[in-house]
Design a protein around this motif. Structure first.
Motif, mmCIF file in Angstrom:
data_model
loop_
_atom_site.group_PDB
_atom_site.id
_atom_site.type_symbol
_atom_site.label_atom_id
_atom_site.label_comp_id
_atom_site.label_asym_id
_atom_site.label_seq_id
_atom_site.Cartn_x
_atom_site.Cartn_y
_atom_site.Cartn_z
ATOM 1 N N GLY A 149 -7.915 0.891 -2.631
ATOM 2 C CA GLY A 149 -9.122 0.993 -3.451
ATOM 3 C C GLY A 149 -9.864 2.306 -3.206
ATOM 4 N N SER A 150 -9.247 3.215 -2.449
ATOM 5 C CA SER A 150 -9.900 4.505 -2.188
ATOM 6 C C SER A 150 -9.596 5.458 -3.338
ATOM 7 C CB SER A 150 -9.384 5.108 -0.881
ATOM 8 O OG SER A 150 -8.023 5.480 -1.033
ATOM 9 N N ASN A 182 -5.949 -12.318 -3.445
ATOM 10 C CA ASN A 182 -6.312 -12.973 -2.199
ATOM 11 C C ASN A 182 -7.442 -13.977 -2.403
ATOM 12 O OD1 ASN A 182 -4.450 -11.291 -1.058
ATOM 13 N ND2 ASN A 182 -5.834 -10.296 0.365
ATOM 14 N N MET A 214 0.832 -1.203 0.000
ATOM 15 C CA MET A 214 0.000 0.000 0.000
ATOM 16 C C MET A 214 0.869 1.255 0.000
ATOM 17 S SD MET A 214 -2.807 -1.269 2.837
ATOM 18 C CE MET A 214 -3.934 0.104 2.661
ATOM 19 N N ASP A 235 -3.906 -11.827 5.500
ATOM 20 C CA ASP A 235 -3.803 -10.416 5.101
ATOM 21 C C ASP A 235 -4.998 -9.610 5.600
ATOM 22 O OD1 ASP A 235 -3.480 -7.982 3.843
ATOM 23 O OD2 ASP A 235 -3.923 -8.732 1.833
ATOM 24 N N SER A 257 -8.723 -2.923 7.748
ATOM 25 C CA SER A 257 -9.305 -1.824 8.517
ATOM 26 C C SER A 257 -9.886 -0.729 7.632
ATOM 27 C CB SER A 257 -8.233 -1.229 9.444
ATOM 28 O OG SER A 257 -7.134 -0.804 8.665
ATOM 29 N N ILE A 258 -9.325 -0.546 6.444
ATOM 30 C CA ILE A 258 -9.802 0.509 5.538
ATOM 31 C C ILE A 258 -10.719 -0.047 4.451
ATOM 32 C CG2 ILE A 258 -8.160 2.455 5.703
ATOM 33 C CD1 ILE A 258 -7.569 -0.852 3.957
ATOM 34 N N CYS A 259 -11.046 -1.359 4.566
ATOM 35 C CA CYS A 259 -11.811 -2.036 3.519
ATOM 36 C C CYS A 259 -13.299 -1.722 3.579
ATOM 37 C CB CYS A 259 -11.710 -3.552 3.671
ATOM 38 S SG CYS A 259 -10.150 -4.240 3.172
ATOM 39 N N ILE A 260 -13.875 -1.501 2.419
ATOM 40 C CA ILE A 260 -15.332 -1.442 2.343
ATOM 41 C C ILE A 260 -15.844 -2.344 1.221
ATOM 42 C CG2 ILE A 260 -15.678 0.807 3.460
ATOM 43 C CD1 ILE A 260 -15.758 2.059 0.652
ATOM 44 N N ILE A 283 -5.949 -7.543 11.377
ATOM 45 C CA ILE A 283 -5.287 -7.706 12.677
ATOM 46 C C ILE A 283 -5.455 -6.387 13.445
ATOM 47 C CG2 ILE A 283 -3.059 -7.993 13.873
ATOM 48 C CD1 ILE A 283 -3.694 -10.573 12.497
ATOM 49 N N GLY A 332 -1.371 -3.732 7.458
ATOM 50 C CA GLY A 332 -1.394 -2.391 6.895
ATOM 51 C C GLY A 332 -1.503 -1.349 8.004
ATOM 52 N N ARG A 333 -2.662 -1.307 8.639
ATOM 53 C CA ARG A 333 -2.917 -0.344 9.720
ATOM 54 C C ARG A 333 -1.820 -0.371 10.770
ATOM 55 N NH1 ARG A 333 -4.680 -0.035 14.766
ATOM 56 N NH2 ARG A 333 -4.348 -2.264 14.849
ATOM 57 N N GLU A 367 -13.508 1.327 -3.054
ATOM 58 C CA GLU A 367 -13.558 0.103 -2.259
ATOM 59 C C GLU A 367 -12.734 0.250 -0.985
ATOM 60 O OE1 GLU A 367 -13.282 -4.145 -3.796
ATOM 61 O OE2 GLU A 367 -13.269 -3.014 -5.657
ATOM 62 N N GLY A 402 -6.827 3.335 1.890
ATOM 63 C CA GLY A 402 -6.892 2.055 1.179
ATOM 64 C C GLY A 402 -6.446 2.197 -0.263
ATOM 65 N N TYR A 440 -3.738 7.224 6.686
ATOM 66 C CA TYR A 440 -3.769 5.834 6.191
ATOM 67 C C TYR A 440 -4.956 5.693 5.250
ATOM 68 C CZ TYR A 440 -4.062 0.689 6.338
ATOM 69 O OH TYR A 440 -4.113 -0.647 6.010
HETATM 70 O O1 LIG Z 1 -11.373 -3.378 0.762
HETATM 71 C C1 LIG Z 1 -10.244 -2.863 0.685
HETATM 72 N N1 LIG Z 1 -10.155 -1.645 0.156
HETATM 73 C C2 LIG Z 1 -8.994 -0.986 0.010
HETATM 74 O O2 LIG Z 1 -8.946 0.136 -0.463
HETATM 75 C C3 LIG Z 1 -7.829 -1.682 0.458
HETATM 76 N N2 LIG Z 1 -6.516 -1.349 0.466
HETATM 77 C C4 LIG Z 1 -5.873 -2.400 1.022
HETATM 78 N N3 LIG Z 1 -6.716 -3.348 1.383
HETATM 79 C C5 LIG Z 1 -6.442 -4.611 2.056
HETATM 80 O O3 LIG Z 1 -6.305 -4.362 3.456
HETATM 81 C C6 LIG Z 1 -5.079 -4.939 3.938
HETATM 82 C C7 LIG Z 1 -4.583 -4.204 5.182
HETATM 83 O O4 LIG Z 1 -5.494 -4.394 6.230
HETATM 84 P P1 LIG Z 1 -5.241 -3.848 7.719
HETATM 85 O O5 LIG Z 1 -5.195 -2.360 7.656
HETATM 86 O O6 LIG Z 1 -6.422 -4.333 8.498
HETATM 87 O O7 LIG Z 1 -3.950 -4.448 8.183
HETATM 88 C C8 LIG Z 1 -4.179 -4.849 2.739
HETATM 89 O O8 LIG Z 1 -3.061 -5.708 2.810
HETATM 90 C C9 LIG Z 1 -5.122 -5.195 1.586
HETATM 91 O O9 LIG Z 1 -5.327 -6.592 1.439
HETATM 92 C C10 LIG Z 1 -7.938 -2.928 1.033
HETATM 93 N N4 LIG Z 1 -9.141 -3.517 1.150
#
Ligand SMILES: O=c1[nH]c(=O)c2[nH+]cn([C@@H]3O[C@H](COP(=O)(O)O)[C@@H](O)[C@H]3O)c2[nH]1
Ligand SMILES: NC(=O)C1=CN([C@@H]2O[C@H](COP(=O)(O)OP(=O)(O)OC[C@H]3O[C@@H](n4cnc5c(N)ncnc54)[C@H](O)[C@@H]3O)[C@@H](O)[C@H]2O)C=CC1
Ligand SMILES: [K+]
Length: 500
Positions: free
Chosen positions: A409-410, A291, A59, A358, A317-320, A361, A381-382, A431, A407, A405
């Motif tokens: 997909g943002s 994945n 990321m 992935d 954490s940033i996933c939608i 956590i 990531g977070r 996303e 995503g 921080y």
């Molecule tokens: O739905 C999503 N939209 C996003 O924009 C996005 N960016 C990253 N990722 C995925 O999130 C992982 C990191 O997750 P954490 O912050 O929870 O560690 C990463 O390792 C990715 O698998 C995304 N998932």
């Protein structure tokens, strides 16, 4: 009729570990967190292992060269983000590979014609007290002298005085040649009572400084992840579109391992990408894929030749993704099923394909749970975005230090992969979110404490290796009421006390 799973999918927070018998030698100091990164045959060693089970997410807001160096120092590995041009991704990889621990490219440089005022301004700007004086004022120009705070007295000297009149000139400096090792450099520093030792090439060009004050920190990293030339290991993210151009550039820059970066890996695109790598490079190039969240997805990628398989859709954490597309699966359930498929594949073929958990956590104990559920290593990531070494800005929000921080997909990520689906740009959708995470300090301090917790929990479970944890762990699902029981309850917190 559609297929329905009989059980709901679960997340980490719904599980707990049950302790096992702890023997006398089962103490954190005796626990090893070494773990395979790439596929291997029964009885053989994996081509790459990690010394700690952590990799950083692919990321923009997490994995650049700076974080990669800090994490490799601890024994983990970063995958440099792929959502940038081929040239800039390769340049980041090259910077990690060219980084020599203890050898610092000079950050403060002037020419002999600069003035004392220039020296003071530079010092105020970047805080370094050693200024290299080179013929062209660059970090790798011909070294002509050094200015340190011992060379001038602000109260007695005029700001317009030329550097050439007060620098310590080259003929009075102790320098060392290009091939000097860190140990030799430190010996010279001690012998001559220096604060810094310039390393110069045969033409007199400045390559690096070795600083006296850095000496201690280089002895503190017994787990650092190095290749056979003592360079840090680094990974790089790739996509399923421009791989024929990107992969050769990343390999030329020195990437040790690649990973296809996608929300979803059960596809012809990933199969084609891996097949291309095998055609071009055989097994010499290592590439992970993902994945996936189920047995079928894992077996597909394992058969396609992936060196490891990443698990997790929508749990980050940033996933939608789950909200926008309605795909995904509770991370714990996904991981448990995929790890069972990995073991099944191993029994059938004698080939072990490591699994990476992935995303998702949140607490340190989630790391132990993920490993106990079978993960060989974790992608975070977070977790890493909160540290000094992550690439994003540290900002004050409502009186608290935060780091940015977002995503991949943002909209902020402007990930071109996602805007090239063949449809009109206006059809693209988000996303991921753009957010803040609480600033947490240095990567070293945080990783140390997190892994100490993992090791002590492993001792409670009576195991000293990740392989034994995977084999022997006993886990239980918890009811909603027992989750309440697990937090503090029926007490009134003293003011100021904090729960972490
Ligand atoms: O739905 C999503 N939209 C996003 O924009 C996005 N960016 C990253 N990722 C995925 O999130 C992982 C990191 O997750 P954490 O912050 O929870 O560690 C990463 O390792 C990715 O698998 C995304 N998932
Ligand atoms: N783990 C997760 O839950 C999520 C992660 N992300 C992150 O967002 C970023 C982008 O992920 P994605 O959008 O999945 O990127 P992607 O490039 O894998 O997929 C984007 C779209 O392009 C299609 N595609 C891929 N290769 C193609 C080819 N060669 N020709 C034609 N079509 C092709 C895919 O099927 C998909 O519809 C990644 O960094 C990923 O990690 C995003 C959402 C969820
Ligand atoms: K698919």
């Amino acid at each position: 009729m559609a297929f329905y799973y009989s059980e709901p999918s679960h997340t980490f927070s719904e599980y707990l570990l049950i302790p096992g018998y702890t023997a006398e030698d089962c103490v954190p100091a005796n626990v090893s967190l070494r773990t395979p990164l790439t596929r291997f045959r029964k009885g053989e060693e994996p081509a790459i292992s990690l010394n700690i089970p952590m990799v950083s997410a692919i990321m923009q807001s997490v994995s650049d060269d700076k974080l990669a160096i800090a994490l490799a120092k601890e024994g983990g590995l970063s995958f440099i983000y792929g959502a940038q041009s081929i040239e800039s991704e390769a340049a980041m990889v090259a910077r990690v590979k060219n980084h020599k621990a203890g050898f610092v490219v000079s950050a403060s440089n002037l020419t002999p014609d600069s003035t004392l005022a220039d020296v003071l301004a530079l010092k105020a700007k970047n805080g370094y007290s050693t200024v290299a004086i080179t013929d062209d004022g660059t970090a790798n120009g011909r070294l002509l002298g050094i200015v340190s705070s011992r060379d001038y007295r602000v109260s007695r000297m005029d700001g317009s005085q030329k550097v050439s009149t007060f620098m310590t000139p080259l003929e009075k400096l102790v320098t060392a040649p290009a091939q000097t090792t860190l140990k030799e450099a430190n010996d010279i520093i001690w012998e001559h009572k220096l604060n810094s030792l310039p390393i110069v090439d045969a033409d007199g060009r400045l390559l690096y400084f070795v600083f006296r004050k850095d000496y201690a920190s280089h002895k503190e990293n017994p787990l650092e992840l190095l290749d056979d030339q003592k360079r840090y290991l680094v990974g790089a993210g790739v996509n399923t579109r421009d791989y024929q151009e990107r992969i050769p550039a990343l390999l030329a820059a020195g990437a040790d391992v690649l990973c296809i970066d996608s929300s979803e890996g059960y596809s012809c695109w990933q199969e084609k990408t891996i097949a291309w790598v095998r055609e071009q490079y055989g097994d010499s190039v290592k590439i992970g894929a993902g994945n996936v969240v189920d047995r079928d997805g894992f077996l597909f990628l394992a058969k396609a030749g992936a060196d490891f398989v990443k698990v997790g859709i929508g749990g980050g954490s940033i996933c939608i993704t789950r909200e926008t597309k309605g795909i995904g699966r509770g991370q714990a359930t996904a991981l448990i099923e995929v790890c069972a498929a990995r073991d099944e594949y191993y029994r059938a073929t004698g080939v072990y394909v490591p699994v990476c958990s992935d995303g998702g956590i949140v607490y340190d104990y989630h790391m132990t749970l993920a490993l106990a559920m079978g993960a060989d290593f974790l992608m975070l990531g977070r977790y890493f975005a909160r540290f000094d070494e992550s690439p994003t800005a540290k900002v004050m929000v409502n009186g608290v230090y935060m780091k940015e921080y977002w995503g991949e997909g943002s909209n902020r990520a402007r990930n071109w992969q996602r805007y090239d689906l063949g449809g009109a740009g206006k059809l693209s959708f988000e996303e991921g979110v753009d957010s803040f995470v609480t600033y947490a300090g240095s990567l070293h301090d945080n990783v140390e404490i997190s892994l100490y917790k993992v090791k002590s929990t492993m001792c409670n479970c009576g195991v000293k290796t990740i392989a034994d944890l995977q084999k022997n762990a006993r886990l239980t699902l918890v009811s909603a009421t027992s989750i309440v029981e697990g937090g503090y309850h029926d007490v009134v917190l003293r003011s100021g006390s904090q729960i972490k």
